[in-house]
Design an enzyme around this catalytic site. Structure first.
Site, PDB file in Angstrom:
ATOM      1  N   ARG A 127     -37.107  16.460 -12.773  1.00  0.00           N
ATOM      2  CA  ARG A 127     -35.733  16.196 -13.212  1.00  0.00           C
ATOM      3  C   ARG A 127     -34.812  16.088 -12.011  1.00  0.00           C
ATOM      4  O   ARG A 127     -34.680  17.027 -11.232  1.00  0.00           O
ATOM      5  CB  ARG A 127     -35.261  17.307 -14.165  1.00  0.00           C
ATOM      6  N   HIS A 142     -29.441  19.110 -16.088  1.00  0.00           N
ATOM      7  CA  HIS A 142     -29.954  19.113 -17.469  1.00  0.00           C
ATOM      8  C   HIS A 142     -28.987  18.371 -18.390  1.00  0.00           C
ATOM      9  O   HIS A 142     -29.376  17.558 -19.213  1.00  0.00           O
ATOM     10  CB  HIS A 142     -30.120  20.558 -17.943  1.00  0.00           C
ATOM     11  N   TYR A 163     -30.875  26.498  -8.764  1.00  0.00           N
ATOM     12  CA  TYR A 163     -32.286  26.761  -9.078  1.00  0.00           C
ATOM     13  C   TYR A 163     -33.235  25.633  -8.664  1.00  0.00           C
ATOM     14  O   TYR A 163     -34.417  25.852  -8.497  1.00  0.00           O
ATOM     15  CB  TYR A 163     -32.463  27.088 -10.572  1.00  0.00           C
TER      16      TYR A 163
END
Ligand SMILES: Cc1ncc(C[n+]2csc(CCOP(=O)(O)OP(=O)(O)O)c2C)c(N)n1
Ligand SMILES: [Mg+2]
Length: 356
Positions: free
Chosen positions: A255, A259, A268
């Site tokens: 990714r 998100h 993160y």
């Protein structure tokens, strides 16, 4: 340490890198089909990039970005027939555009407006599913029902790596395997479930390894390679139509966008790995391939991009021209026996909206 998606270890790839890694080709795909794939990629990429702008401008709400997931969506959707059904998650919110759904419908959905609801039978595209994996049994049940009715339809359910840890995934996959439902379980393995890494979802070496437990083949494919995704999905659809049951496709990516618009992945995610992924993003990769095989001219590319922008301009105009939704809709279908406080709640909402 950053690492490119491996093309070894059983991960299928067709598009090369224009240098040491050679290009392959997919049987049956001529100029028209290749250009249709490109058109689909550009349409979805444009949808996604414009949506982020619309979000920043306050014209749509929270939005689940699918930047660099387009090859998985276009490659799989175009490998199916129009009579086959797509069951999207929020990550594939705009996949209906590939079936002729107006952009205004999907934009309205993200605006929380009822004009964003559609009749699934009009496009053979089910409603966008936000609860993780609950649409897997829906897709499988639909496929099984179609088979019982003697229809020749395949259903594909799209979900993420995180979804494979959900009970609904297990139930749907078991059901699909046992009943040989003509279905495809398409997992976009982008290696994150918001901030939860893939390593927390499974101790198995790959997600495709899960397929064996459900009695179906598990296929791994490079999720940035629209041709590899197309070929793998077409084969899965052929199996399903022949009565040989479901296939689990694990499409690998990383990714490379947040998100959703409300997320800050910088705390993160592996930034170096994101950069590497962005450098090899799927639309540019296919564009370079088409140039190498002499299928895409600069003029075609410009026209396709302009067409996609026009679709989006018209889409946002139409979505914004919708009259405001009636707030009672939120309340009307929620209860069989409405609680006594409901009238007061509705009156409060109308007051907040300046509507009564
Ligand atoms: C049943 C359920 N639990 C939790 C959530 C909250 N949630 C929204 S997105 C998400 C992560 C899903 O990750 P993944 O399945 O990998 O899909 P991706 O978003 O990466 O495409 C979660 C847990 C939800 N929508 N539904
Ligand atoms: Mg994920």
């Amino acid at each position: 340490m950053a690492r490119a998606v491996s093309v070894e270890n059983g991960v299928r790839r067709v598009i090369g890198d224009g240098a040491a890694v050679p290009d392959g080709e997919v049987e049956g795909l001529g100029t028209d089909e290749l250009l249709a794939l490109y058109r689909g990629l550009v349409l979805l990429r444009t949808y996604d990039e414009r949506s982020i702008v619309y979000h920043r401008q306050g014209r749509i709400g929270t939005y689940a970005i699918f930047w660099n997931h387009e090859a998985m969506q276009v490659g799989s959707a175009l490998a199916l027939e129009e009579r086959d059904w797509l069951f999207p998650s929020y990550r594939e919110s705009a996949i209906g555009l590939l079936r002729g759904m107006p952009a205004s419908t999907v934009l309205s959905w993200w605006r929380g407006h009822p004009a964003g609801w559609w009749n699934p039978a009009e496009y053979n595209v089910a409603s966008i599913c936000v609860p993780i994996a609950t649409h897997v049994p829906h897709a499988v049940g639909f496929a099984w029902g179609s088979r019982l009715k003697g229809e020749d339809r395949v259903a594909i359910a799209y979900f993420g790596d995180g979804a494979t840890s959900e009970g609904s995934f297990h139930e749907g996959a078991t059901f699909a395997g046992v009943l040989k439902a003509p279905s495809i379980l398409f997992c976009n393995n982008n290696q994150w479930a918001i901030s939860t890494p893939l390593s927390s979802q499974t101790a198995a070496p790959t997600l495709a390894d899960k397929a064996i437990g459900y009695g179906m083949p598990g296929v791994r494919v490079d999720g940035g390679d629209v041709l590899a995704v197309y070929e793998a999905t077409r084969e899965a659809a052929e199996r399903a139509r022949a009565g040989d049951g479901p296939t689990f496709i694990e499409a690998l990516t990383y990714r490379s966008a947040p998100h959703a618009t409300a997320d800050d992945p910088s705390i993160y995610i592996d930034a170096e790995r994101v950069e590497e992924e962005r450098d090899h993003e799927c639309v540019g990769r296919f564009e370079a391939y088409l140039e190498r095989v002499g299928v895409l001219s600069e003029a075609d590319a410009v026209e396709i991009r302009e067409d996609a922008l026009a679709v989006m301009r018209e889409g946002i105009e139409q979505a914004e021209a919708e009259p405001p939704a009636d707030p009672t809709l939120v309340f009307e279908h929620a209860y069989g026996a409405p609680p006594p406080t409901l009238d007061a709640d509705l009156a409060d909402l109308r007051r907040v909206l300046g509507d009564g």
